[in-house]
Design an enzyme around this catalytic site. Sequence first.
Site, PDB file in Angstrom:
ATOM      1  N   LYS A  77       0.851  -1.194   0.000  1.00 51.77           N
ATOM      2  CA  LYS A  77       0.000   0.000   0.000  1.00 51.77           C
ATOM      3  C   LYS A  77       0.890   1.248   0.000  1.00 51.77           C
ATOM      4  CE  LYS A  77      -3.751   2.037   2.814  1.00 51.77           C
ATOM      5  NZ  LYS A  77      -4.582   1.842   4.025  1.00 51.77           N
ATOM      6  N   SER A 152      -9.551   1.605   3.360  1.00 46.01           N
ATOM      7  CA  SER A 152      -8.784   2.413   2.452  1.00 46.01           C
ATOM      8  C   SER A 152      -7.741   1.655   1.635  1.00 46.01           C
ATOM      9  CB  SER A 152      -8.071   3.503   3.262  1.00 46.01           C
ATOM     10  OG  SER A 152      -7.150   2.920   4.165  1.00 46.01           O
ATOM     11  N   SER A 176      -9.456  -0.852   7.501  1.00 42.23           N
ATOM     12  CA  SER A 176      -8.983  -0.716   6.123  1.00 42.23           C
ATOM     13  C   SER A 176      -8.311  -1.926   5.509  1.00 42.23           C
ATOM     14  CB  SER A 176      -8.030   0.467   6.006  1.00 42.23           C
ATOM     15  OG  SER A 176      -8.773   1.651   6.002  1.00 42.23           O
TER      16      SER A 176
HETATM   17  N1  GLN Z   1     -12.909   3.571   6.981  1.00 43.31           N
HETATM   18  C1  GLN Z   1     -12.200   3.961   8.162  1.00 43.31           C
HETATM   19  C2  GLN Z   1     -11.868   5.421   8.111  1.00 43.31           C
HETATM   20  O1  GLN Z   1     -12.207   6.017   7.149  1.00 43.31           O
HETATM   21  C3  GLN Z   1     -10.972   3.124   8.325  1.00 43.31           C
HETATM   22  C4  GLN Z   1      -9.731   3.661   7.730  1.00 43.31           C
HETATM   23  C5  GLN Z   1      -8.522   2.841   8.002  1.00 43.31           C
HETATM   24  O2  GLN Z   1      -8.604   1.784   8.619  1.00 43.31           O
HETATM   25  N2  GLN Z   1      -7.388   3.362   7.582  1.00 43.31           N
HETATM   26  O3  GLN Z   1     -11.287   5.966   9.004  1.00 43.31           O
END
Ligand code: GLN
Length: 484
Positions: A77, A152, A176
């Site tokens: 990532k 994400s 994420s």
């Molecule tokens: N969807 C969650 C957020 O927007 C998780 C993001 C993540 O785990 N980086 O914060």
Amino acid sequence: MDKFTSIQDYHRFLASHADGCHMAVRHYLSRIEENANLNAFLEVFAAEALQRAAALDEERRSGVAMGKLHGVVVALKDVISYKDHTLTAGSRILSGFKAIYHATVVEKLLAEGAIIIGRNNCDEFAMGSTNENSAYGKVLNARDLTRVPGGSSGGSAVAVQADLCMVSLGSDTGGSVRQPADFCGIIGLKPGYGRISRYGLIAYASSFDQIGIFGRTVPDVARVLEVISGPDEFDSTVARSAAVVSDKSHAAGGQPGKDSLNRKYRIAYFKEGLDHPGLDPEMREAILERLGQWESAGHTIQAIDFKLFDYIVPTYYVLTTAEASSNLARFDGVRYGYRTASRDLELTEFYKRTRSEGFGREVKRRILLGTFVLSAGYYDAYFTKAQQVRRLLVEHTDLIFNDFDILVLPTSPTTAFPIGEKMSDPIAMYLADIYTVYANLTGIPGISLPLFTHTNGMPFGVQAMTSRFNELSLLQFSHQMMQQ
Ligand code: GLN
């Protein structure tokens, strides 16, 4: 050539193919090219991956012992530092920035022979649940191109889903890794807080962030965890002991443990979680039916009350935005990354202009929200309160794991939704994180297991969690449940 279904099979294949690593990299490079429309990769390191593969093949031919991840093709990532390679966190504000050191996980991957094939697209600064917040375009779900892959770490999930690499690394601050794994029909593990070094991971919310692993099989995920976990002098929040994920049957090729396949577990689930009005009824039915099957197989299943359930998402968004507003203050355009083209600005104006142009909408929203909850007049009402709730959640969780081995919840309330569906409604988007943020608030490990297909054609799974530093048990449980 058939795709490589597991690291173990791949290593068997290498025993009879002198140029097997090179063949594998060529396979993945052509898959990536054929699937460029998915936008899972921001950059592919084709020449250097081929070169490294040739060097590994040569080593093997000359009798050098193979590392645990010898020739394994991995994608990262775009929040994990890979020295001398571009690193942008999916943001314009870091455009053109190159990492100046390796993240600890990258050092460890390379030391065990992994081949890094490219850099995956993601939501900007890992903020999002759909990958639609990337400054470099959205990622498509390979199962249905009109749907989001989750976020994400959407690019890393699709890279494994679409067979563009063997395993990949993402980051999980509130889901994420687990949620895109769920949307894509693969396995996604978020280890417990403190299991893997965060050195070289771009911070979103430091007391929540963990690097996580995407794979197709539990043993593959276990093997990567074994390699990348463990103490690190550059991150004092990492536990001193390495994750023991391969027990004595490892030698027989059966990690995480053939002899653990018959263990009976005490499994709990939150009543409020499965009765939640936002949960797709078909998913609820499938999960309850599976729990019934597990019970018939000799495990104990118990529904427990969890009165704090409705506080989880607000607590998460207060604390993570507060931490983000502080972490993202360093992106000011002075030392690195994007800088406004406007000239002759007074310093404050320069910061404002650079940050307004460099950050996307969602990141700005979170910096504003985080700054607000930390401001003198509101600090106690929001930030302190949320920290108190976090403490209650941790205490409550410790009690649960006195009586149970495993906690089960859905990973997400719905299957992957159509692109654009929630973009204009941030609250609806945040509420979809209801099942995943709990593990980050409490620091426990969680995994998403792809067990089902919805009648809408999309995959979904269940999420299993266990007590802190108990990844071995979580992986053994997962291995058992994936065999059935
Ligand atoms: N969807 C969650 C957020 O927007 C998780 C993001 C993540 O785990 N980086 O914060």
